[in-house]
Design a protein around this motif. Structure first.
Motif, PDB file in Angstrom:
ATOM      1  N   SER A   1      -9.953   2.315   3.141  1.00 47.43           N
ATOM      2  CA  SER A   1      -9.946   2.959   2.134  1.00 47.43           C
ATOM      3  C   SER A   1     -11.073   4.274   2.320  1.00 47.43           C
ATOM      4  O   SER A   1     -12.285   3.973   2.523  1.00 47.43           O
TER       5      SER A   1
ATOM      6  N   LYS B   1     -12.439  -2.845  -4.869  1.00 47.88           N
ATOM      7  CA  LYS B   1     -11.958  -3.836  -5.858  1.00 47.88           C
ATOM      8  C   LYS B   1     -10.528  -3.686  -5.683  1.00 47.88           C
ATOM      9  O   LYS B   1     -10.003  -4.997  -5.621  1.00 47.88           O
ATOM     10  N   THR B   2      -9.991  -2.635  -5.370  1.00 43.94           N
ATOM     11  CA  THR B   2      -8.233  -2.380  -5.289  1.00 43.94           C
ATOM     12  C   THR B   2      -8.132  -3.150  -4.183  1.00 43.94           C
ATOM     13  O   THR B   2      -6.949  -3.900  -3.997  1.00 43.94           O
TER      14      THR B   2
ATOM     15  N   TYR C   1       0.805  -1.241  -0.001  1.00 41.96           N
ATOM     16  CA  TYR C   1       0.030   0.017  -0.030  1.00 41.96           C
ATOM     17  C   TYR C   1       0.901   1.259  -0.117  1.00 41.96           C
ATOM     18  O   TYR C   1       0.551   2.295  -0.473  1.00 41.96           O
TER      19      TYR C   1
ATOM     20  N   LEU D   1     -12.103   1.458  -5.244  1.00 41.09           N
ATOM     21  CA  LEU D   1     -11.222   1.246  -4.221  1.00 41.09           C
ATOM     22  C   LEU D   1     -11.274  -0.037  -3.708  1.00 41.09           C
ATOM     23  O   LEU D   1     -10.383  -0.625  -3.111  1.00 41.09           O
TER      24      LEU D   1
ATOM     25  N   VAL E   1      -8.273  -6.834  -4.591  1.00 41.99           N
ATOM     26  CA  VAL E   1      -6.926  -7.240  -5.287  1.00 41.99           C
ATOM     27  C   VAL E   1      -5.654  -7.373  -4.554  1.00 41.99           C
ATOM     28  O   VAL E   1      -4.864  -8.478  -4.665  1.00 41.99           O
ATOM     29  N   ALA E   2      -5.691  -6.550  -3.661  1.00 39.88           N
ATOM     30  CA  ALA E   2      -4.608  -6.181  -2.647  1.00 39.88           C
ATOM     31  C   ALA E   2      -4.510  -7.252  -1.855  1.00 39.88           C
ATOM     32  O   ALA E   2      -3.474  -8.072  -1.497  1.00 39.88           O
TER      33      ALA E   2
ATOM     34  N   LEU F   1       0.950  -0.825  -5.541  1.00 36.98           N
ATOM     35  CA  LEU F   1      -0.374  -1.274  -5.588  1.00 36.98           C
ATOM     36  C   LEU F   1      -1.078  -0.624  -6.844  1.00 36.98           C
ATOM     37  O   LEU F   1      -1.831  -1.280  -7.259  1.00 36.98           O
ATOM     38  N   SER F   2      -0.576   0.641  -7.270  1.00 41.32           N
ATOM     39  CA  SER F   2      -1.042   1.096  -8.371  1.00 41.32           C
ATOM     40  C   SER F   2      -0.959   0.237  -9.661  1.00 41.32           C
ATOM     41  O   SER F   2      -1.701   0.105 -10.662  1.00 41.32           O
TER      42      SER F   2
ATOM     43  N   ALA G   1      -3.220  -2.711  -9.321  1.00 41.76           N
ATOM     44  CA  ALA G   1      -4.630  -2.439  -9.735  1.00 41.76           C
ATOM     45  C   ALA G   1      -4.521  -2.336 -11.318  1.00 41.76           C
ATOM     46  O   ALA G   1      -5.654  -2.814 -11.702  1.00 41.76           O
ATOM     47  N   GLU G   2      -3.479  -1.791 -11.954  1.00 37.56           N
ATOM     48  CA  GLU G   2      -3.651  -1.699 -13.424  1.00 37.56           C
ATOM     49  C   GLU G   2      -3.819  -2.836 -14.212  1.00 37.56           C
ATOM     50  O   GLU G   2      -4.492  -3.140 -15.069  1.00 37.56           O
TER      51      GLU G   2
ATOM     52  N   LEU H   1      -7.110  -4.993 -12.896  1.00 37.48           N
ATOM     53  CA  LEU H   1      -8.494  -4.448 -13.312  1.00 37.48           C
ATOM     54  C   LEU H   1      -8.580  -3.541 -14.430  1.00 37.48           C
ATOM     55  O   LEU H   1      -8.929  -2.651 -14.476  1.00 37.48           O
TER      56      LEU H   1
END
Length: 154
Positions: free
Chosen positions: A116, A140-141, A22, A138, A144-145, A27-28, A31-32, A35
């Motif tokens: 979040s 969904k992120t 995080y 957020l 995934v995390a 994290l970015s 997510a990319e 998702l």
């Protein structure tokens, strides 16, 4: 008008381990990658993931096209990261503030809470646009995390 929306979930890894994801650009990137129906692309415009880092998020056609956000806080001690929109999206619809915060809260040595939060402020004449705010991406992120962290547990 000021508002907030928040979600949290428990993850079965240490807070330190969760923050390693995080508190970084990982994290970015995760997510990319995970998702693609929600995030088309994330470009690093400036920075290395610390305060002052600017990202450009591009979304699939038919949604908000893109926006830029700037990391305004990355607190490794408190495990808090905040980003504010600086261009596009909600700012084009009468919002004067749109801030996203990720927090990792230690529960015990093998578990933590990830939270979040979206904080926003919208001009009175655009108050109807507050209904555009959703925490869905957020959430969904966070899922995934959590899956990534559980699968790659140290």
């Amino acid at each position: 008008m000021f508002g907030t929306v928040s979600k949290e979930m428990e993850v079965q890894v240490s807070a330190t381990e969760a923050w390693e994801l995080y508190g970084t650009l990982l994290l970015s990137k995760l997510a990319e990658k995970e998702l693609p129906n929600d995030i088309q692309k994330i470009d690093i415009i400036q920075g290395d993931g610390g305060e002052g880092t600017i990202l450009k998020l591009t979304f699939p056609p038919g949604t908000i096209s893109s926006y830029k956000e700037k990391f305004t806080k990355v607190d490794n001690e408190k495990r808090v990261k905040e980003a504010e929109l600086i261009e596009g999206a909600y700012l084009d619809f009468g919002f004067t503030l749109y801030r996203v915060r990720f927090e990792v809260i230690e529960k015990n040595e093998n578990s933590c809470i990830t939270r979040s939060t979206i904080e926003y402020e919208v001009k009175e004449e655009a108050v109807a646009n507050a209904s555009m705010v959703t925490i869905e991406l957020l959430l969904k992120t966070m899922v995934v995390a959590a899956n990534y962290l559980t699968k790659n547990k140290k």
